[in-house]
Write an enzyme that holds these catalytic residues in place. Structure first.
Site, PDB file in Angstrom:
ATOM      1  N   MET A   1     -52.355 -55.314  -1.795  1.00 26.34           N
ATOM      2  CA  MET A   1     -53.438 -56.096  -2.349  1.00 26.34           C
ATOM      3  C   MET A   1     -54.679 -55.903  -1.503  1.00 26.34           C
ATOM      4  O   MET A   1     -54.999 -56.760  -0.704  1.00 26.34           O
ATOM      5  CB  MET A   1     -52.998 -57.550  -2.367  1.00 26.34           C
ATOM      6  N   PRO A   2     -55.325 -54.792  -1.621  1.00 27.80           N
ATOM      7  CA  PRO A   2     -56.531 -54.599  -0.817  1.00 27.80           C
ATOM      8  C   PRO A   2     -57.745 -55.323  -1.394  1.00 27.80           C
ATOM      9  O   PRO A   2     -57.829 -55.577  -2.597  1.00 27.80           O
ATOM     10  CB  PRO A   2     -56.750 -53.093  -0.854  1.00 27.80           C
ATOM     11  N   LEU A   3     -58.650 -55.666  -0.495  1.00 25.68           N
ATOM     12  CA  LEU A   3     -59.980 -56.136  -0.867  1.00 25.68           C
ATOM     13  C   LEU A   3     -60.939 -55.062  -0.387  1.00 25.68           C
ATOM     14  O   LEU A   3     -60.941 -54.706   0.787  1.00 25.68           O
ATOM     15  CB  LEU A   3     -60.315 -57.470  -0.201  1.00 25.68           C
TER      16      LEU A   3
ATOM     17  N   THR B   1     -59.850 -54.020   3.314  1.00 24.74           N
ATOM     18  CA  THR B   1     -58.984 -54.961   4.012  1.00 24.74           C
ATOM     19  C   THR B   1     -57.645 -54.935   3.298  1.00 24.74           C
ATOM     20  O   THR B   1     -57.584 -55.093   2.067  1.00 24.74           O
ATOM     21  CB  THR B   1     -59.585 -56.380   3.997  1.00 24.74           C
TER      22      THR B   1
END
Length: 136
Positions: free
Chosen positions: A1-3, A71
């Site tokens: 789950m990258p931002l 992130t």
């Protein structure tokens, strides 16, 4: 789950900004194995005086930097990260960005550093994320 945060020149038109965001996402799907629907991106255009990068640091000739900060949960092997950088540069080249201008950083954290809604730590419940070797 990258931002994903993408900072770039305001001179790049909206269609190019979208192509850049699409290219970064496609690289994450292809290299890391995140689900196609796992897309959380913030694209921020900047005035020329707001993006200050050394034009020759480490012998890379930069002109119009696209800064990509991702992130994500820690635990991906080095080879996967290196592949991700190559894919991002290649995909952004398709959007008209010179590979020399693609600046990527990864910021890693743990599963309990994420809440994606409702005040819950959903990734803790999952126990793992795509491409990562993590411990709950």
């Amino acid at each position: 789950m990258p931002l994903v945060r993408i900072d770039l020149s305001a001179s790049r038109p909206p269609a190019v900004r979208r192509a850049i965001a699409d290219g970064v996402h496609r690289a994450l799907v292809d290299a890391v194995g995140i689900p196609a629907g796992d897309r959380f991106q913030i694209v921020t255009p900047h005035a020329p005086d707001e993006m200050l990068f050394d034009p020759a640091y480490l012998d890379v000739a930069r002109r119009d930097v696209v800064c990509v900060q991702i992130t994500l949960v820690a635990g991906r092997p080095r080879e996967l990260k290196l592949d991700l950088y190559r894919r991002i540069a290649a995909n952004l080249a398709d959007a008209g960005v010179r590979p020399e201008d693609v600046f990527v950083t990864l910021v890693e954290n743990t599963l309990d550093n994420w809440s994606v809604g409702n005040g819950q730590a959903q990734l803790v419940d999952l126990g793992t994320v795509a491409g990562a070797r993590t411990e709950p």
